[in-house]
Design a protein around this motif. Structure first.
Motif, PDB file in Angstrom:
ATOM      1  N   TYR A  29      20.488 124.056  28.520  1.00 57.96           N
ATOM      2  CA  TYR A  29      21.403 124.069  29.408  1.00 57.96           C
ATOM      3  C   TYR A  29      22.735 124.442  28.425  1.00 57.96           C
ATOM      4  O   TYR A  29      22.870 124.070  27.419  1.00 57.96           O
ATOM      5  N   ARG A  30      23.835 125.102  29.204  1.00 56.15           N
ATOM      6  CA  ARG A  30      24.981 125.312  28.558  1.00 56.15           C
ATOM      7  C   ARG A  30      26.102 124.541  29.446  1.00 56.15           C
ATOM      8  O   ARG A  30      26.026 124.983  30.786  1.00 56.15           O
ATOM      9  N   ALA A  31      26.812 123.582  28.785  1.00 55.99           N
ATOM     10  CA  ALA A  31      27.991 123.146  29.482  1.00 55.99           C
ATOM     11  C   ALA A  31      29.226 123.637  29.426  1.00 55.99           C
ATOM     12  O   ALA A  31      29.604 124.346  28.367  1.00 55.99           O
ATOM     13  N   VAL A  32      29.982 123.909  30.583  1.00 63.77           N
ATOM     14  CA  VAL A  32      31.170 124.194  30.670  1.00 63.77           C
ATOM     15  C   VAL A  32      32.161 123.121  31.119  1.00 63.77           C
ATOM     16  O   VAL A  32      31.873 122.943  32.517  1.00 63.77           O
ATOM     17  N   VAL A  33      32.972 122.894  30.253  1.00 65.17           N
ATOM     18  CA  VAL A  33      33.822 121.588  30.779  1.00 65.17           C
ATOM     19  C   VAL A  33      35.172 122.375  31.319  1.00 65.17           C
ATOM     20  O   VAL A  33      35.876 122.892  30.878  1.00 65.17           O
ATOM     21  N   LEU A  34      35.608 121.859  32.603  1.00 63.42           N
ATOM     22  CA  LEU A  34      36.680 122.294  33.386  1.00 63.42           C
ATOM     23  C   LEU A  34      37.686 121.101  33.495  1.00 63.42           C
ATOM     24  O   LEU A  34      37.228 119.888  33.555  1.00 63.42           O
ATOM     25  N   ASP A  35      38.885 121.500  33.753  1.00 62.82           N
ATOM     26  CA  ASP A  35      39.904 120.623  33.739  1.00 62.82           C
ATOM     27  C   ASP A  35      40.539 120.557  35.243  1.00 62.82           C
ATOM     28  O   ASP A  35      40.358 121.527  35.890  1.00 62.82           O
ATOM     29  N   TYR A  36      40.741 119.142  35.705  1.00 58.35           N
ATOM     30  CA  TYR A  36      41.314 119.149  37.150  1.00 58.35           C
ATOM     31  C   TYR A  36      42.548 119.986  37.070  1.00 58.35           C
ATOM     32  O   TYR A  36      43.533 120.028  36.346  1.00 58.35           O
ATOM     33  N   GLY A  37      42.676 120.565  38.326  1.00 58.00           N
ATOM     34  CA  GLY A  37      44.034 121.088  38.706  1.00 58.00           C
ATOM     35  C   GLY A  37      44.128 122.675  38.026  1.00 58.00           C
ATOM     36  O   GLY A  37      45.033 123.268  38.294  1.00 58.00           O
ATOM     37  N   THR A  38      43.281 122.825  37.036  1.00 57.27           N
ATOM     38  CA  THR A  38      43.423 124.285  36.225  1.00 57.27           C
ATOM     39  C   THR A  38      42.311 124.975  36.458  1.00 57.27           C
ATOM     40  O   THR A  38      42.231 125.837  37.217  1.00 57.27           O
TER      41      THR A  38
END
Length: 207
Positions: A29-38
């Motif tokens: 799997y490929r992980a995409v890390v997202l940031d809160y609020g952006t």
């Protein structure tokens, strides 16, 4: 199913549950890390999850959000991992029951109690969880019948329910019961759980 699994997450979120599930499944799997609020609120991600929250996965043309739903989907999509009873297996009923009991009454009751918003006794019949004590008593029943929720068989229900218990004990939002700590220790010692924690903790350290 050879389609790519893309995992949208943040290491300080319920995405940790799905990370563990993915490690149990054993598929790339490929992980995409997202940031809160952006980036969680960016239009391209809101098109996948209008709530603007993580986790979400995509698997080919399939998009799934909500932790319990993702765990259930992955277990069914990759039956070779042995993480869900088949449709004709009598254990399919208990598996689904406990998975969604944790996603519904447990989550609602624990959150309400933490916020000081539990329904008063005369209104308990109006809420899905009834009373907090009944929920905890029932949750204890789920993990008291064997090493795992389905007895001798580990399943995706242990990933999801077990995560709720482990977090609840850690943050003291779930009271200690004789069955809880041994169960949580047993399942979180699994190799996949240890790998998942290491991956997420490394992301936190690097931030």
């Amino acid at each position: 199913m050879a389609e790519e699994i893309v995992f949208y997450t943040n290491p300080m979120s319920r995405g940790r549950i799905v990370r563990w599930m993915l490690e149990e499944v054993g598929q790339p799997y490929r992980a995409v890390v997202l940031d809160y609020g952006t980036t969680m609120k960016a239009p391209d991600y809101l098109a996948l999850n209008p709530m603007g929250k993580v986790p979400t996965i995509t698997h080919g043309e399939v998009t799934v959000s909500e932790c319990a739903a993702i765990c259930a989907y992955l277990a069914d999509a990759f039956p070779q991992a042995g993480l869900a009873p088949a449709l004709d297996d009598p254990m399919r009923g208990p598996y689904l029951r406990w998975m969604f009991f944790a996603a519904g009454p447990v989550e609602a009751a624990v959150t309400a109690r933490s916020l000081g918003l539990l329904a008063p006794a005369d209104k308990a019949g109006m809420v899905g969880y009834g009373t907090f004590d009944t929920v905890i008593d029932t949750l204890e029943t789920a993990v008291s019948g064997g090493p795992y929720i389905l007895g001798e068989r580990f399943s995706a229900a242990d990933v999801y329910v077990g995560s709720q218990i482990a977090w609840g004990l850690q943050f003291k939002s779930i009271p200690e019961r004789p069955a809880f700590a041994p169960y949580a220790a047993r399942i979180t010692a699994r190799e996949a759980a240890v790998r998942a924690r290491a991956l997420d903790d490394a992301l936190i350290s690097a931030a």
